[in-house]
Design a protein around this motif. Structure first.
Motif, PDB file in Angstrom:
ATOM      1  N   VAL A   1      38.869  41.488  44.081  1.00 26.04           N
ATOM      2  CA  VAL A   1      38.132  41.936  42.889  1.00 26.04           C
ATOM      3  C   VAL A   1      39.093  42.066  41.710  1.00 26.04           C
ATOM      4  O   VAL A   1      38.797  41.618  40.599  1.00 26.04           O
ATOM      5  CB  VAL A   1      37.402  43.270  43.155  1.00 26.04           C
ATOM      6  N   VAL A   2      40.260  42.648  41.960  1.00 26.99           N
ATOM      7  CA  VAL A   2      41.270  42.788  40.904  1.00 26.99           C
ATOM      8  C   VAL A   2      41.686  41.407  40.390  1.00 26.99           C
ATOM      9  O   VAL A   2      41.738  41.175  39.179  1.00 26.99           O
ATOM     10  CB  VAL A   2      42.491  43.578  41.417  1.00 26.99           C
ATOM     11  N   ASP A   3      41.968  40.496  41.306  1.00 25.63           N
ATOM     12  CA  ASP A   3      42.362  39.135  40.920  1.00 25.63           C
ATOM     13  C   ASP A   3      41.259  38.443  40.122  1.00 25.63           C
ATOM     14  O   ASP A   3      41.523  37.767  39.127  1.00 25.63           O
ATOM     15  CB  ASP A   3      42.699  38.294  42.153  1.00 25.63           C
ATOM     16  N   PHE A   4      40.013  38.610  40.560  1.00 25.28           N
ATOM     17  CA  PHE A   4      38.869  38.014  39.870  1.00 25.28           C
ATOM     18  C   PHE A   4      38.777  38.554  38.444  1.00 25.28           C
ATOM     19  O   PHE A   4      38.597  37.792  37.488  1.00 25.28           O
ATOM     20  CB  PHE A   4      37.584  38.298  40.654  1.00 25.28           C
ATOM     21  N   CYS A   5      38.906  39.878  38.298  1.00 23.95           N
ATOM     22  CA  CYS A   5      38.821  40.489  36.970  1.00 23.95           C
ATOM     23  C   CYS A   5      39.947  40.000  36.059  1.00 23.95           C
ATOM     24  O   CYS A   5      39.707  39.699  34.889  1.00 23.95           O
ATOM     25  CB  CYS A   5      38.843  42.007  37.090  1.00 23.95           C
TER      26      CYS A   5
END
Length: 89
Positions: free
Chosen positions: A30-34
């Motif tokens: 999720v962090v990488d996606f954001c």
């Protein structure tokens, strides 16, 4: 099949070419996606607490929390605030 994967094992990155409604990301994913979306302020800790507070939907699979791209996008959109002039915080 390896060409369809984008290091999905250890980092939790999203699997390329999957349905965005499927839970394919862990917290780091999720962090990488954001960050890929241009939102660098999202941290694993923030994702964890948003999940605990029930603000970020999760799928519980094999004793792990997994997130779908659609749910993450909706969660990000839910944080939108309209400006009222001056300091909109």
């Amino acid at each position: 099949m390896t060409e369809l994967m984008q290091d999905a094992g250890q980092t939790g990155s999203k699997v390329v070419g999957t349905d965005p409604a499927l839970p394919t990301m862990n917290r780091q994913g999720v962090v990488d996606f954001c960050r890929a979306m241009g939102i660098p302020a999202i941290t694993e800790r923030f994702v964890r607490w948003q999940t605990i507070d029930g603000l970020l939907p999760t799928y519980r699979v094999a004793n792990r929390n997994l997130y779908s791209e659609n749910d993450v996008r909706s969660w990000l959109e839910s944080m939108r605030r309209e400006g009222t002039g001056g300091d909109a915080a």
